[in-house]
Design an enzyme around this catalytic site. Structure first.
Site, PDB file in Angstrom:
ATOM      1  N   HIS A   1       8.298  -9.214 -10.792  1.00  0.00           N
ATOM      2  CA  HIS A   1       7.962  -7.974 -11.487  1.00  0.00           C
ATOM      3  C   HIS A   1       9.092  -6.925 -11.408  1.00  0.00           C
ATOM      4  O   HIS A   1       9.525  -6.388 -12.432  1.00  0.00           O
ATOM      5  CB  HIS A   1       6.658  -7.415 -10.909  1.00  0.00           C
ATOM      6  CG  HIS A   1       6.210  -6.164 -11.578  1.00  0.00           C
ATOM      7  ND1 HIS A   1       5.817  -6.119 -12.900  1.00  0.00           N
ATOM      8  CD2 HIS A   1       6.109  -4.896 -11.113  1.00  0.00           C
ATOM      9  CE1 HIS A   1       5.493  -4.871 -13.216  1.00  0.00           C
ATOM     10  NE2 HIS A   1       5.661  -4.112 -12.151  1.00  0.00           N
TER      11      HIS A   1
ATOM     12  N   ARG B   1      -0.034   9.464 -17.414  1.00  0.00           N
ATOM     13  CA  ARG B   1       0.151   8.323 -16.508  1.00  0.00           C
ATOM     14  C   ARG B   1       0.977   7.206 -17.142  1.00  0.00           C
ATOM     15  O   ARG B   1       1.612   6.413 -16.434  1.00  0.00           O
ATOM     16  CB  ARG B   1      -1.220   7.777 -16.059  1.00  0.00           C
ATOM     17  CG  ARG B   1      -1.087   6.614 -15.103  1.00  0.00           C
ATOM     18  CD  ARG B   1      -2.388   6.200 -14.461  1.00  0.00           C
ATOM     19  NE  ARG B   1      -2.166   5.074 -13.582  1.00  0.00           N
ATOM     20  CZ  ARG B   1      -3.008   4.666 -12.647  1.00  0.00           C
ATOM     21  NH1 ARG B   1      -4.143   5.306 -12.461  1.00  0.00           N
ATOM     22  NH2 ARG B   1      -2.730   3.631 -11.883  1.00  0.00           N
TER      23      ARG B   1
ATOM     24  N   LYS C   1      -5.417   0.828 -10.358  1.00  0.00           N
ATOM     25  CA  LYS C   1      -5.381  -0.217 -11.395  1.00  0.00           C
ATOM     26  C   LYS C   1      -5.567  -1.555 -10.701  1.00  0.00           C
ATOM     27  O   LYS C   1      -4.836  -1.885  -9.764  1.00  0.00           O
ATOM     28  CB  LYS C   1      -4.051  -0.204 -12.131  1.00  0.00           C
ATOM     29  CG  LYS C   1      -3.969   0.849 -13.205  1.00  0.00           C
ATOM     30  CD  LYS C   1      -2.728   0.625 -14.042  1.00  0.00           C
ATOM     31  CE  LYS C   1      -2.604   1.684 -15.109  1.00  0.00           C
ATOM     32  NZ  LYS C   1      -1.334   1.572 -15.846  1.00  0.00           N
TER      33      LYS C   1
ATOM     34  N   LYS D   1       3.740   9.265  -7.459  1.00  0.00           N
ATOM     35  CA  LYS D   1       2.681   8.527  -8.164  1.00  0.00           C
ATOM     36  C   LYS D   1       1.342   9.232  -8.001  1.00  0.00           C
ATOM     37  O   LYS D   1       0.557   9.316  -8.954  1.00  0.00           O
ATOM     38  CB  LYS D   1       2.603   7.080  -7.663  1.00  0.00           C
ATOM     39  CG  LYS D   1       1.515   6.318  -8.408  1.00  0.00           C
ATOM     40  CD  LYS D   1       1.721   4.848  -8.518  1.00  0.00           C
ATOM     41  CE  LYS D   1       0.613   4.242  -9.401  1.00  0.00           C
ATOM     42  NZ  LYS D   1       0.654   2.818  -9.525  1.00  0.00           N
TER      43      LYS D   1
ATOM     44  N   ARG E   1     -21.211  -4.577  -8.770  1.00  0.00           N
ATOM     45  CA  ARG E   1     -20.802  -3.476  -9.674  1.00  0.00           C
ATOM     46  C   ARG E   1     -20.022  -2.369  -8.960  1.00  0.00           C
ATOM     47  O   ARG E   1     -20.007  -1.238  -9.414  1.00  0.00           O
ATOM     48  CB  ARG E   1     -22.013  -2.881 -10.402  1.00  0.00           C
ATOM     49  CG  ARG E   1     -22.734  -3.908 -11.255  1.00  0.00           C
ATOM     50  CD  ARG E   1     -23.534  -3.259 -12.352  1.00  0.00           C
ATOM     51  NE  ARG E   1     -24.183  -4.287 -13.142  1.00  0.00           N
ATOM     52  CZ  ARG E   1     -25.438  -4.705 -12.934  1.00  0.00           C
ATOM     53  NH1 ARG E   1     -26.157  -4.161 -11.973  1.00  0.00           N
ATOM     54  NH2 ARG E   1     -25.947  -5.639 -13.685  1.00  0.00           N
TER      55      ARG E   1
ATOM     56  N   HIS F   1       6.692  -7.045 -18.591  1.00  0.00           N
ATOM     57  CA  HIS F   1       5.557  -7.974 -18.593  1.00  0.00           C
ATOM     58  C   HIS F   1       5.845  -9.188 -19.482  1.00  0.00           C
ATOM     59  O   HIS F   1       5.497 -10.319 -19.141  1.00  0.00           O
ATOM     60  CB  HIS F   1       4.281  -7.264 -19.049  1.00  0.00           C
ATOM     61  CG  HIS F   1       3.750  -6.316 -18.007  1.00  0.00           C
ATOM     62  ND1 HIS F   1       2.863  -5.312 -18.298  1.00  0.00           N
ATOM     63  CD2 HIS F   1       3.985  -6.218 -16.676  1.00  0.00           C
ATOM     64  CE1 HIS F   1       2.575  -4.649 -17.188  1.00  0.00           C
ATOM     65  NE2 HIS F   1       3.244  -5.177 -16.192  1.00  0.00           N
TER      66      HIS F   1
ATOM     67  N   GLU G   1      11.014  -0.647  -8.899  1.00  0.00           N
ATOM     68  CA  GLU G   1      10.013   0.415  -9.095  1.00  0.00           C
ATOM     69  C   GLU G   1      10.540   1.758  -8.567  1.00  0.00           C
ATOM     70  O   GLU G   1      10.257   2.813  -9.147  1.00  0.00           O
ATOM     71  CB  GLU G   1       8.691   0.064  -8.397  1.00  0.00           C
ATOM     72  CG  GLU G   1       7.941  -1.110  -9.019  1.00  0.00           C
ATOM     73  CD  GLU G   1       7.309  -0.803 -10.386  1.00  0.00           C
ATOM     74  OE1 GLU G   1       7.341   0.354 -10.834  1.00  0.00           O
ATOM     75  OE2 GLU G   1       6.801  -1.750 -11.022  1.00  0.00           O
TER      76      GLU G   1
ATOM     77  N   HIS H   1       8.106  -1.295 -18.493  1.00  0.00           N
ATOM     78  CA  HIS H   1       7.117  -2.349 -18.252  1.00  0.00           C
ATOM     79  C   HIS H   1       6.733  -3.157 -19.496  1.00  0.00           C
ATOM     80  O   HIS H   1       6.211  -4.255 -19.358  1.00  0.00           O
ATOM     81  CB  HIS H   1       5.842  -1.761 -17.626  1.00  0.00           C
ATOM     82  CG  HIS H   1       5.999  -1.464 -16.155  1.00  0.00           C
ATOM     83  ND1 HIS H   1       7.006  -0.659 -15.658  1.00  0.00           N
ATOM     84  CD2 HIS H   1       5.290  -1.871 -15.071  1.00  0.00           C
ATOM     85  CE1 HIS H   1       6.888  -0.575 -14.341  1.00  0.00           C
ATOM     86  NE2 HIS H   1       5.864  -1.303 -13.954  1.00  0.00           N
TER      87      HIS H   1
ATOM     88  N   GLU I   1      -5.074   6.965 -17.620  1.00  0.00           N
ATOM     89  CA  GLU I   1      -3.949   6.751 -18.544  1.00  0.00           C
ATOM     90  C   GLU I   1      -4.288   7.142 -19.971  1.00  0.00           C
ATOM     91  O   GLU I   1      -4.093   6.381 -20.915  1.00  0.00           O
ATOM     92  CB  GLU I   1      -3.485   5.295 -18.471  1.00  0.00           C
ATOM     93  CG  GLU I   1      -2.062   5.144 -18.984  1.00  0.00           C
ATOM     94  CD  GLU I   1      -1.473   3.783 -18.680  1.00  0.00           C
ATOM     95  OE1 GLU I   1      -1.381   3.402 -17.501  1.00  0.00           O
ATOM     96  OE2 GLU I   1      -1.112   3.103 -19.645  1.00  0.00           O
TER      97      GLU I   1
ATOM     98  N   ASN J   1       4.674   3.340 -16.761  1.00  0.00           N
ATOM     99  CA  ASN J   1       4.974   2.035 -17.363  1.00  0.00           C
ATOM    100  C   ASN J   1       6.395   1.980 -17.922  1.00  0.00           C
ATOM    101  O   ASN J   1       6.706   1.105 -18.727  1.00  0.00           O
ATOM    102  CB  ASN J   1       3.973   1.733 -18.492  1.00  0.00           C
ATOM    103  CG  ASN J   1       2.574   1.596 -17.953  1.00  0.00           C
ATOM    104  OD1 ASN J   1       2.361   1.005 -16.909  1.00  0.00           O
ATOM    105  ND2 ASN J   1       1.597   2.171 -18.655  1.00  0.00           N
TER     106      ASN J   1
HETATM  107  N1  GLY Z   1       1.790   0.659 -12.273  1.00  0.00           N
HETATM  108  C1  GLY Z   1       1.492   1.624 -13.253  1.00  0.00           C
HETATM  109  C2  GLY Z   1       0.299   2.462 -12.947  1.00  0.00           C
HETATM  110  O1  GLY Z   1      -0.252   2.363 -11.881  1.00  0.00           O
HETATM  111  O2  GLY Z   1      -0.114   3.238 -13.777  1.00  0.00           O
END
Ligand code: GLY
Length: 338
Positions: free
Chosen positions: A241, A218, A134, A204, A112, A229, A176, A225, A214, A222
């Protein structure tokens, strides 16, 4: 050359991101004091070997997005069990974004929640994937659909591992970096590589510190994205990507233009930055059908209230939900997607 230390500021879960040449030698000092063992998750041919003064094991996972799945998490977890990894030990992810996403999710789930440190070895990993907590894996139905927010205790970006990075991987990273260009307006290509990575990490880190889960800001990370995706998935990952993000930002610009959120000049600016300055591809491959892309975009995690995109506009880049399919068709028409 100067090393950089950027803090992702999250109260008692704050952590450093170290960027520089040879900085992987700082790993031993960054291990949690409680750790008696280290499980290293990596792939074949990763150009970074660790020399640790602590009991350790190396778990090598398969290359390619097809291995970014729950079976790989099971394989890693069984190896953790055989090694006797405890909750006070530490997992180390060494590799590109796929490795750190998988290692991070395995660490998040193990007992956990077990500490993880990332050593990204690609440009995409350093400027994006390894930062911000993430983690996750793909399902047949789409990218990163199963995962967890699990912040690392440190990230070490040793730029020496970029020396042998294939050109295509560098281009993916630039996809990116171009995203950060649109988020900030910074001329990131003007910076030397270590400084450029450090600046991207700083951008970032500020966004993640303000909105870890998010729930708001945040989501701008994306940008490009939603289509990216879907492109990765519908090309069976033939498109990488970063390549898909570049095309995805062009699509987002056309969509914003169709919705009259941006003018001709701003649309042309996207082509100028992505195609002419960053020298990235901007076209959807002819083998990919718009109906497939729309189906995959409906499965996107952001699609809670209908098709959802991160779009440019007068109020800057923001999340727009419930986008009418007629605008999506107009954007695909403009890009000559079949
Ligand atoms: N790659 C997008 C994020 O980390 O929110």
């Amino acid at each position: 050359m100067t090393n950089h230390k950027i803090i992702v500021s999250l109260a008692d879960r704050s952590y450093p991101v170290i960027v520089g040449s040879g900085v992987s030698d700082q790993l031993q000092d960054l291990l949690p004091k409680t750790a008696k063992r280290v499980a290293i998750v990596t792939q074949e041919n990763i150009p970074l070997k660790l020399d640790l003064e602590i009991e350790n094991t190396t778990i090598t996972i398969g290359n390619g997005e097809q291995h970014k799945n729950l079976q790989t998490i099971q394989l890693i977890s069984e190896k953790f069990a055989k090694f006797g990894l405890t909750r006070s030990d530490v997992v180390i992810g060494v590799g590109g974004g796929m490795v750190t996403d998988v290692a991070g999710f395995a660490a998040a789930s193990w007992h956990r929640g077990t500490a993880v440190i990332h050593l990204p070895t690609t440009l995409v990993g350093m400027v994006d994937a390894a930062i911000g907590g993430k983690t996750g894996v793909n399902l047949e139905q789409g990218k990163n659909l199963v995962g967890a927010f699990w912040q690392p205790t440190a990230v070490i970006c040793d730029v020496d591992s970029l020396k042998t990075l294939p050109e295509r991987e560098t281009r993916c990273g630039l996809g990116e970096v171009a995203k950060y260009h649109f988020l900030t307006g910074d001329d990131l290509l003007a910076l030397e590589m270590t400084q450029r990575i450090a600046r991207c990490v700083q951008i970032k880190a500020e966004i993640v510190s303000a909105d870890e889960r998010e729930q708001g800001g945040r989501a701008v990370l994306n940008y490009g994205h939603t289509l990216a995706h879907a492109l990765e998935r519908s090309s069976s990952f033939a498109l990488a990507h970063g390549e898909a993000v570049a095309i995805g930002m062009i699509f987002a610009a056309h969509l914003a233009h169709s919705m009259k959120r941006i003018d001709d000049h701003r649309l042309a600016y996207h082509y100028k930055v992505i195609r002419d300055i960053y020298r990235l591809g901007v076209e959807v491959p002819k083998t990919i059908k718009r109906t497939d892309l729309i189906s995959f975009m409906r499965l996107d995690k952001k699609a809670i209230n209908g098709l959802t995109f991160v779009l440019d506009g007068n109020n800057s880049i923001e999340v727009v939900s419930g986008v009418d399919e007629k605008y999506i068709d107009q954007a695909f028409d403009a890009m000559q997607v079949l």
